[in-house]
Design a protein around this motif. Structure first.
Motif, PDB file in Angstrom:
ATOM      1  N   THR A   1      54.172 -12.914  13.045  1.00  0.00           N
ATOM      2  CA  THR A   1      53.417 -13.958  13.807  1.00  0.00           C
ATOM      3  C   THR A   1      54.401 -14.983  14.253  1.00  0.00           C
ATOM      4  O   THR A   1      54.417 -15.435  15.586  1.00  0.00           O
ATOM      5  N   GLU A   2      55.339 -15.513  13.416  1.00  0.00           N
ATOM      6  CA  GLU A   2      56.618 -16.465  13.707  1.00  0.00           C
ATOM      7  C   GLU A   2      57.276 -15.834  14.996  1.00  0.00           C
ATOM      8  O   GLU A   2      57.868 -16.400  15.675  1.00  0.00           O
TER       9      GLU A   2
ATOM     10  N   GLN B   1      53.754  -9.842   7.694  1.00  0.00           N
ATOM     11  CA  GLN B   1      52.708 -10.215   8.846  1.00  0.00           C
ATOM     12  C   GLN B   1      53.098 -11.671   9.336  1.00  0.00           C
ATOM     13  O   GLN B   1      53.006 -12.182  10.477  1.00  0.00           O
ATOM     14  N   LYS B   2      53.540 -12.552   8.386  1.00  0.00           N
ATOM     15  CA  LYS B   2      53.665 -13.873   8.511  1.00  0.00           C
ATOM     16  C   LYS B   2      54.987 -13.937   9.467  1.00  0.00           C
ATOM     17  O   LYS B   2      54.981 -14.730  10.761  1.00  0.00           O
ATOM     18  N   ARG B   3      56.026 -13.186   9.459  1.00  0.00           N
ATOM     19  CA  ARG B   3      57.122 -13.253   9.958  1.00  0.00           C
ATOM     20  C   ARG B   3      56.934 -12.718  11.333  1.00  0.00           C
ATOM     21  O   ARG B   3      57.678 -13.136  12.254  1.00  0.00           O
TER      22      ARG B   3
ATOM     23  N   ASP C   1      52.401  -9.039   3.382  1.00  0.00           N
ATOM     24  CA  ASP C   1      52.000 -10.494   3.455  1.00  0.00           C
ATOM     25  C   ASP C   1      52.998 -11.145   4.381  1.00  0.00           C
ATOM     26  O   ASP C   1      52.587 -11.688   5.355  1.00  0.00           O
ATOM     27  N   ARG C   2      54.217 -11.169   3.825  1.00  0.00           N
ATOM     28  CA  ARG C   2      55.327 -11.863   4.336  1.00  0.00           C
ATOM     29  C   ARG C   2      55.826 -11.097   5.553  1.00  0.00           C
ATOM     30  O   ARG C   2      56.055 -11.896   6.691  1.00  0.00           O
TER      31      ARG C   2
ATOM     32  N   ASP D   1      63.853 -14.529   2.055  1.00  0.00           N
ATOM     33  CA  ASP D   1      62.827 -13.515   1.881  1.00  0.00           C
ATOM     34  C   ASP D   1      63.740 -12.404   0.941  1.00  0.00           C
ATOM     35  O   ASP D   1      62.842 -11.911  -0.137  1.00  0.00           O
TER      36      ASP D   1
ATOM     37  N   TYR E   1      65.627 -20.115   9.108  1.00  0.00           N
ATOM     38  CA  TYR E   1      64.689 -19.789  10.377  1.00  0.00           C
ATOM     39  C   TYR E   1      65.732 -20.000  11.585  1.00  0.00           C
ATOM     40  O   TYR E   1      65.466 -19.154  12.619  1.00  0.00           O
TER      41      TYR E   1
END
Length: 724
Positions: free
Chosen positions: A123-124, A119-121, A116-117, A88, A158
């Motif tokens: 959630t993960e 929000q994705k991270r 956007d990134r 990232d 990850y």
């Protein structure tokens, strides 16, 4: 452009900002509800134009500026490095030197990518940490965790990120297990029949508690919408000009105004979020909620209605939105549907009023020692109501407290400015004038302009007796103006940390909507900009910027060996000096040198101050101890070593001075009628009774000789008749 510039020059409100810290970028929580890219672009353009034209020392918007914005924004979003991974950051870095151009072109693609990134991270991350609740931690594995995230790189991938979450939650769980074990042992010691919980039971309780805390954190963060995060981006830009330039979204501006005036309109209740519910945490004395005697802490607000209108459900609503519905103009009605602590449901009708937040305001007490009476004035900030000059402000209130103390017959006054982060420039000039004859108080300088000397024109001195000013590392801005003026006039003695915070800049709060910038009026309320437009200088010509005000008498504190203050801020303006103002030192302390020397000797021999200094050294020596073992036996051994080393420092909190502290006569009636006020005074007096710094301030006051004290002694001295 020139018209806008001239408008702002004529209409800004002068104030000294409260001390800013970098963490504000993370805690900043404005309240725009609808996403509007055009508004964001217009706001970005307007703010940069305003700063470039009005800032005292506008930074060049170049590649270096761009890199700092990049670093600040990433750090504001992910300070613990728990969301983004190396790939990232590599992708984001393609924009690192382009942000200056993108800001000029109102290009929001970098912000959109990051948002956007994130929000994705996030959630993960929820999936990661919740999965860690499935099995117990093994505290026999020899592994460590670095608690200083500034020294840790972003996770390579990850899997490494998952492991970082695991280590963090394991540390939290381990610390809790060890604490719970101690409690279990204490229960067993008190009751031999008590069955001690097993390690497995304690681990499960602690792990579930750690996961619950994270759930609450993510629930809080989930309230942020895209506009909230955009305002964090805006502040990552403006803070590059200096640490105190800051953008306020509309509701944050309202909170700032309340903090400066100490007043608000509403029902007088502090609220907190509990899961999806809004709960009353405290009632403010004198407010409608307090007067009604129908509400109490722990009550849950279910619905809110304006007057006779239909009630609105507030369960699941953002806390700031609930507050917005409950607050309102004085004299208007609000109806609350409340679930009481006992489980009953009740509709409560309240008429809104002006609420005074008592903690904001100056207060005083009588201090007695060795048969002598002294006064203490505690001033939390230099508050003012910019909208109404007739309302109370710090200068009026401090003058009133001085007059009460004079009436009580005190022989000296301590002005306590510890932790006072600043406030209004006007009030500090007026307050200084209470202790000096007419003359200059502070000098201010704008970009490209000649200096302006702010003068106390009132020759009347409300207090000409002994004066001590208490300050610490967090005394800033207006506090430093007052301390510097008192020091330059040699009117009093400054006691405290080696130096004060070191904020020597002046901010103006500009309501952006009032500027009528082309096209901006289409977007409704757009907030305000707190902008550094001036630097201020002591009347001796030196700036307090970075250097602060050096105490005449230095007293050890827990931060003595740490870097704290403006000098630790990356974008702080430089120190400089100008010509001195035309002033004459009062010379009112006739034995200054002797008083300072006596105090230094007492401090050096005082066991409490010796212990505080030793503790400060210990804290400083450990500041780089960042690696914590997650193996239980090693963790317990580390904790025991720390406990053993700090055992003697616990004596610091047990200190009691010999001061007798009492209320002013004028407060007697309120103390009888208002138990909340009485309890707050009791709590304050309890903290003062443990205050070694106040004790030494009283010792210093007792020794100071001024023309006023000499005159008073002459009046008291009995006449001796001599026969010839």
């Amino acid at each position: 452009m020139n018209a806008i510039w001239m408008f702002m020059r004529k209409n800004y409100k002068l104030l000294l900002g409260v001390v800013a810290v970098s963490a504000v970028l993370w805690s900043f929580k404005p309240n725009f509800k609808t996403e509007d890219p055009e508004k964001d672009k217009a706001l970005l353009e307007m703010i940069t134009v305003v700063i470039d034209n009005l800032h005292y020392n506008p930074a060049a918007m170049d590649d270096s500026f761009s890199k700092k914005v990049f670093e600040n924004f990433i750090d504001a979003l992910d300070p613990s490095k728990r969301f983004f991974i190396e790939s990232d950051i590599r992708e984001f870095k393609t924009y690192e030197l382009d942000l200056d151009d993108m800001i000029r072109e109102k290009d929001l693609s970098f912000f959109n990518l990051i948002y956007d990134r994130l929000q994705k991270r996030m959630t993960e991350a929820k999936v990661i940490y919740r999965a860690l609740n499935d099995k117990p931690f093994d505290f026999n594995v020899d592994e460590t965790y670095n608690i200083d995230t500034d020294k840790v790189e972003f996770a390579k991938n990850y899997n490494e990120l998952k492991n970082r979450w695991r280590l963090q939650i394991k540390l939290s769980t381990l610390a809790s297990v060890v604490d719970k074990q101690k409690l279990e042992d204490e229960k067993k010691a008190k009751d031999a029949s008590y069955t001690v919980k097993t390690i497995e039971q304690l681990e499960k309780e602690s792990r579930e508690s750690a996961i619950k805390n994270l759930d609450e954190y993510f629930e809080f963060v989930s309230d942020f919408d895209k506009e909230d995060w955009f305002n964090v981006f805006l502040n990552s830009i403006v803070v590059q000009y200096d640490p105190h330039t800051f953008y306020f979204a509309p509701e944050e501006k309202e909170k700032f105004d309340i903090s400066m005036s100490g007043k608000m309109e509403g029902i007088g209740a502090r609220l907190q979020k509990k899961n999806d519910n809004t709960e009353i945490s405290e009632l403010i004395s004198g407010g409608p909620a307090w007067k009604s005697k129908e509400l109490e802490p722990g009550d849950v607000i279910l619905k809110v209605a304006q007057g006779s209108s239909e009630p609105v459900e507030v369960s699941g609503m953002r806390l700031d939105d609930v507050v917005k519905k409950i607050k309102g103009p004085k004299g208007t009605e609000v109806r609350l549907t409340v679930k009481k602590v006992d489980g009953s449901i009740k509709i409560i009708r309240l008429i809104r009023d002006v609420i005074e937040i008592e903690e904001t305001y100056a207060k005083s007490s009588i201090i007695e020692k060795n048969g002598k009476k002294f006064g203490l004035i505690h001033l939390p900030k230099f508050y003012i109501d910019f909208e109404n000059d007739d309302n109370r402000d710090a200068a009026k209130d401090v003058e009133a407290e001085v007059l009460k103390l004079k009436k009580a017959g005190v022989e000296g006054i301590v002005m306590d400015l510890r932790d006072n982060g600043g406030g209004s420039l006007k009030t500090v000039v007026d307050i200084t004038g209470l202790f000096i004859q007419d003359g200059p108080v502070v000098q201010v300088k704008s970009l490209g302009d000649k200096k302006e000397v702010l003068v106390d024109h009132n020759p009347k001195v409300q207090w000409d007796g002994p004066l001590v000013v208490l300050q610490n590392n967090f005394s800033a801005s207006a506090s430093e103006i007052f301390a510097a003026a008192i020091q330059d006039y040699k009117r009093g003695i400054i006691i405290g940390s080696k130096q004060s915070y070191g904020k020597g800049t002046v901010q103006n709060v500009i309501d952006l909507k009032q500027l009528k910038y082309p096209g901006i009026s289409n977007f409704g309320e757009i907030g305000a900009l707190k902008l550094t437009t001036q630097k201020y200088y002591r009347i001796n010509g030196g700036a307090t910027q970075l250097l602060g005000v050096a105490s005449d008498i230095v007293v050890p504190d827990r931060y003595s060996y740490m870097k704290i203050g403006e000098r630790d801020e990356k974008s702080a303006l430089a120190w400089d000096k100008i010509d001195a103002a035309n002033y004459q030192a009062s010379g009112s302390i006739l034995n200054f040198g002797q008083v300072v020397a006596n105090s230094a000797k007492r401090i050096a021999e005082n066991p409490q101050f010796k212990l505080i200094d030793e503790n400060a050294k210990w804290i400083n020596d450990r500041k780089d101890d960042d690696i914590v073992s997650l193996k239980m036996d090693k963790f317990i051994a580390e904790q025991k070593n720390i406990e053993e080393a700090t055992k003697k420092f616990k004596e610091i909190t047990k200190y009691k001075n010999s001061l007798s502290i009492s209320n002013l006569m004028e407060e007697a009636e309120q103390l009888k009628k208002d138990p909340t006020f009485a309890q707050k005074r009791k709590d304050w007096f309890e903290s003062l009774s443990k205050d070694a710094y106040l004790d030494e301030a009283i010792n210093v006051l007792n020794e100071i000789k001024t023309p006023a004290t000499i005159k008073a002694l002459a009046v008291k001295k009995p006449k001796v008749l001599v026969k010839s």
